[in-house]
Scaffold this motif. Structure first.
Motif, short mmCIF file in Angstrom:
data_model
loop_
_atom_site.label_atom_id
_atom_site.label_comp_id
_atom_site.label_asym_id
_atom_site.label_seq_id
_atom_site.Cartn_x
_atom_site.Cartn_y
_atom_site.Cartn_z
N LEU A 37 26.52 42.25 50.14
CA LEU A 37 27.35 42.54 49.20
C LEU A 37 28.40 41.28 48.81
O LEU A 37 29.21 41.47 49.66
N GLN A 38 28.15 40.58 47.97
CA GLN A 38 28.83 39.56 47.10
C GLN A 38 29.87 40.16 45.88
O GLN A 38 29.02 40.27 45.07
N VAL A 39 30.65 40.65 45.85
CA VAL A 39 31.52 40.67 45.56
C VAL A 39 32.27 39.33 44.38
O VAL A 39 32.87 38.88 44.58
N GLN A 40 32.31 39.54 43.40
CA GLN A 40 33.40 38.45 42.86
C GLN A 40 33.74 39.16 41.73
O GLN A 40 33.54 39.79 40.96
N ASP A 41 35.24 38.69 42.18
CA ASP A 41 36.55 38.84 41.32
C ASP A 41 36.66 38.52 40.33
O ASP A 41 37.74 37.20 40.40
N THR A 42 36.39 38.23 39.06
CA THR A 42 35.95 37.66 37.82
C THR A 42 37.86 37.92 36.48
O THR A 42 38.53 38.95 37.03
N PRO A 43 38.62 36.83 36.45
CA PRO A 43 39.32 37.00 35.52
C PRO A 43 39.37 37.89 34.54
O PRO A 43 38.37 37.76 34.05
N PHE A 44 39.98 38.20 34.04
CA PHE A 44 40.92 38.98 32.68
C PHE A 44 39.88 38.21 31.47
O PHE A 44 39.76 37.34 31.20
N VAL A 45 38.83 39.55 30.74
CA VAL A 45 37.58 38.65 29.96
C VAL A 45 38.75 40.36 28.38
O VAL A 45 39.69 40.90 28.46
N SER A 46 39.49 38.90 27.70
CA SER A 46 40.31 39.30 25.73
C SER A 46 39.18 38.99 24.64
O SER A 46 38.88 38.06 25.50
N LEU A 47 39.96 39.85 23.41
CA LEU A 47 38.93 39.42 22.68
C LEU A 47 40.09 38.83 21.89
O LEU A 47 41.35 38.24 22.50
N GLU A 48 39.50 37.59 20.95
CA GLU A 48 39.86 36.93 20.07
C GLU A 48 40.69 37.56 19.12
O GLU A 48 40.20 38.35 18.86
N CYS A 56 36.23 33.92 26.80
CA CYS A 56 35.12 33.35 28.42
C CYS A 56 35.72 32.72 28.59
O CYS A 56 35.14 31.41 28.59
N GLN A 57 36.44 32.42 30.27
CA GLN A 57 36.58 30.75 30.90
C GLN A 57 34.65 30.41 31.01
O GLN A 57 34.36 31.85 31.88
N GLU A 58 34.80 29.67 31.72
CA GLU A 58 33.66 28.63 31.77
C GLU A 58 33.40 29.25 33.92
O GLU A 58 31.88 30.14 34.05
N GLN A 59 34.37 29.73 33.74
CA GLN A 59 34.40 30.21 35.71
C GLN A 59 33.42 31.74 35.27
O GLN A 59 32.62 32.25 36.63
N ILE A 60 34.04 32.63 34.03
CA ILE A 60 32.74 33.63 34.33
C ILE A 60 31.60 33.85 33.53
O ILE A 60 30.57 34.39 34.58
N ASN A 61 31.23 32.74 33.09
CA ASN A 61 29.75 32.19 32.62
C ASN A 61 29.35 32.37 33.70
O ASN A 61 28.22 32.30 33.84
#
Length: 203
Positions: A37-48, A56-61
């Motif tokens: 299992l690979q777990v991607q610990d993504t950066p925080f997402v917020s509302l505009e 949404c950062q490009e890394q999250i996409n």
């Protein structure tokens, strides 16, 4: 990040480095069969500001594009973190409009009921709306519940993965996420523990 740390290490560290968006790998046994299992610990997402659109950062996409399943996390003590989930799921569906993607909705900080801002009923309703399973956990106190939540996601992943996994990655020329890095997680944990030790000595 706290949930990922608890799942991968079975420990809770109260404060550690800010989320670096790293990818971690762990062996997991499901129904007697070992999977990686690979777990991607993504950066925080917020509302505009004043909208229901997400920043949404490009890394999250990139992470969304490569993922086979998703864990959407909010805090029961922070209604804004809950509000992010529906727009985030819509964003995921724009990237994967037809894919069968297992989804886990996790309400964290279940150990703080007096500070609750999001009723359990709202979490259950949203999970049903998004087509996912719901778990209320405490990364601080409930290591077993966190493990069970991730195990359920793994079971769903093992059922749906197949040739579709290769098909959905065709067409877009995106680089894969960076290599799994458990050493980085161990370094972050060691740093946090060292920092805690110094604070205790100072007291």
């Amino acid at each position: 990040t706290a949930l990922v740390v608890r799942f991968l290490t079975k420990r809770f560290i109260g404060d550690y480095e800010a989320n670096t968006g790293a990818l971690y790998s762990r062996k997991f046994t499901i129904d007697g069969e070992q999977i990686s299992l690979q777990v991607q610990d993504t950066p925080f997402v917020s509302l505009e500001d004043d909208t229901d659109s997400i920043c949404c950062q490009e890394q999250i996409n990139r992470s969304i594009y490569w993922a086979d399943g998703f864990v959407l996390v909010y805090s029961i003590t922070d209604y804004e973190s809950y509000r992010v989930l529906r727009p985030l799921h819509q964003h995921i569906r724009r990237i994967h409009p037809t894919a069968n993607l297992p989804l886990l909705l996790v309400a964290n900080k279940g150990d703080l009921p007096r500070a609750r801002q999001v009723p359990c009923s709202e979490g259950l309703r949203l999970a049903g709306e998004l087509g996912g399973s719901y778990h209320e956990v405490s990364a601080r106190e409930g290591g077993e519940a966190v493990h069970e939540a991730f195990q359920q996601l793994c079971q769903e992943l093992s059922r749906v993965m197949g040739s579709a996994g290769a098909e959905k990655r065709r067409g877009l020329h995106l680089a894969r996420p960076k290599s799994p890095n458990m050493q980085d997680l161990k370094r972050r944990l060691k740093q946090a523990l060292t920092s805690k030790g110094k604070s205790a000595t100072a007291l």
